[in-house]
Design an enzyme around this catalytic site. Structure first.
Site, PDB file in Angstrom:
ATOM      1  N   CYS A 198       3.186   4.351   4.970  1.00  0.00           N
ATOM      2  CA  CYS A 198       2.812   3.408   6.031  1.00  0.00           C
ATOM      3  C   CYS A 198       3.886   2.348   6.235  1.00  0.00           C
ATOM      4  O   CYS A 198       4.318   2.086   7.366  1.00  0.00           O
ATOM      5  CB  CYS A 198       1.489   2.724   5.684  1.00  0.00           C
ATOM      6  SG  CYS A 198       0.054   3.804   5.572  1.00  0.00           S
ATOM      7  N   GLY A 256       0.825  -1.196   0.000  1.00  0.00           N
ATOM      8  CA  GLY A 256       0.000   0.000   0.000  1.00  0.00           C
ATOM      9  C   GLY A 256       0.859   1.245   0.000  1.00  0.00           C
ATOM     10  O   GLY A 256       1.988   1.235  -0.493  1.00  0.00           O
ATOM     11  N   CYS A 257       0.350   2.319   0.563  1.00  0.00           N
ATOM     12  CA  CYS A 257       1.089   3.577   0.608  1.00  0.00           C
ATOM     13  C   CYS A 257       2.444   3.388   1.274  1.00  0.00           C
ATOM     14  O   CYS A 257       2.535   2.846   2.375  1.00  0.00           O
ATOM     15  CB  CYS A 257       0.275   4.614   1.378  1.00  0.00           C
ATOM     16  SG  CYS A 257       1.144   6.175   1.632  1.00  0.00           S
ATOM     17  N   PHE A 258       3.506   3.828   0.604  1.00  0.00           N
ATOM     18  CA  PHE A 258       4.837   3.585   1.166  1.00  0.00           C
ATOM     19  C   PHE A 258       5.102   4.385   2.431  1.00  0.00           C
ATOM     20  O   PHE A 258       5.991   4.040   3.205  1.00  0.00           O
ATOM     21  CB  PHE A 258       5.957   3.772   0.143  1.00  0.00           C
ATOM     22  CG  PHE A 258       5.936   5.017  -0.701  1.00  0.00           C
ATOM     23  CD1 PHE A 258       5.299   6.188  -0.317  1.00  0.00           C
ATOM     24  CD2 PHE A 258       6.588   5.001  -1.940  1.00  0.00           C
ATOM     25  CE1 PHE A 258       5.310   7.326  -1.120  1.00  0.00           C
ATOM     26  CE2 PHE A 258       6.606   6.137  -2.754  1.00  0.00           C
ATOM     27  CZ  PHE A 258       5.964   7.301  -2.337  1.00  0.00           C
TER      28      PHE A 258
END
Length: 206
Positions: A44, A40-42
């Site tokens: 995170c 997912g979003c890097f």
């Protein structure tokens, strides 16, 4: 390391695999190794990996696409095929690739195809990019066992992809959570993951 999932589906069944220790993916005598994770979003993934004991460096970037030298706008637009990912440099004598895999699966939803929460698109896919045969073997074994034990209650969709060129993302993406703890996305999405990480995996933190 006990299995405490931090994804969106709450606690899965107990998994015996997390009681095992394994040095697969390490190079004998090596003090430094790298591994690449897309969950997912890097922002995170970077945040949950940064403070682990034995982790020396975490870089946010792009991998797995077809266009050279991608930038954030083109990746987010779905124009390049890249995934947002992190490259983790770590000391395998302090933390193993298997341990990092465990944290990876515990801190995102590996059953959601091309989506993590409100982040939708192939750039947010759950994927692993092994850098050695040992890493690939360990990753496949863990995915198989998690699936066999039905840990998440749904099929795991995490892909294992060739480790193509890793492009380091723009400077403002690096250390994003540490530099922007009060930003809305950080407070709503990343902070709860980091808090649970500290609660369940405190023994793995610096």
């Amino acid at each position: 390391m006990g299995w405490h999932p931090l994804g969106e589906h709450g606690a899965p069944h107990n998994s015996s695999m997390t009681q095992q220790t394994n040095s697969q993916g390490t190079q004998p005598g090596a003090a430094q190794e790298q591994a690449i994770f897309a969950g997912g979003c890097f922002w995170c993934t970077e945040a949950v990996m940064q403070d682990l004991r034995g982790v020396q460096k975490v870089e946010s970037g792009y991998i797995g696409g077809t266009v050279p030298n991608p930038d954030y706008r083109s990746v987010c637009g779905g124009q390049t095929g890249h995934a947002e990912a992190v490259r983790v440099t770590f000391d395998p004598n302090q933390i193993s690739y298997r341990d990092l895999l465990g944290l990876f699966f515990a801190t995102h939803d590996p059953t959601s195809l091309n989506r993590q929460g409100a982040d939708v698109g192939t750039q947010y896919r759950s994927a692993l990019f092994p850098l050695t045969q040992e890493q690939e073997q360990t990753a496949r074994e863990m995915i198989e066992q998690l699936g066999t034990e039905d840990v998440f209650g749904r099929p795991i969709v995490t892909s294992i992809e060739p480790a193509s060129t890793f492009y380091v993302a723009e400077d403002y993406h690096q250390n994003y959570y540490k530099n922007n703890p009060g930003q809305g996305y950080c407070m709503a999405v990343i902070s709860p993951k980091v808090a649970k990480l500290r609660q369940y995996y405190g023994d793995k933190l610096r």
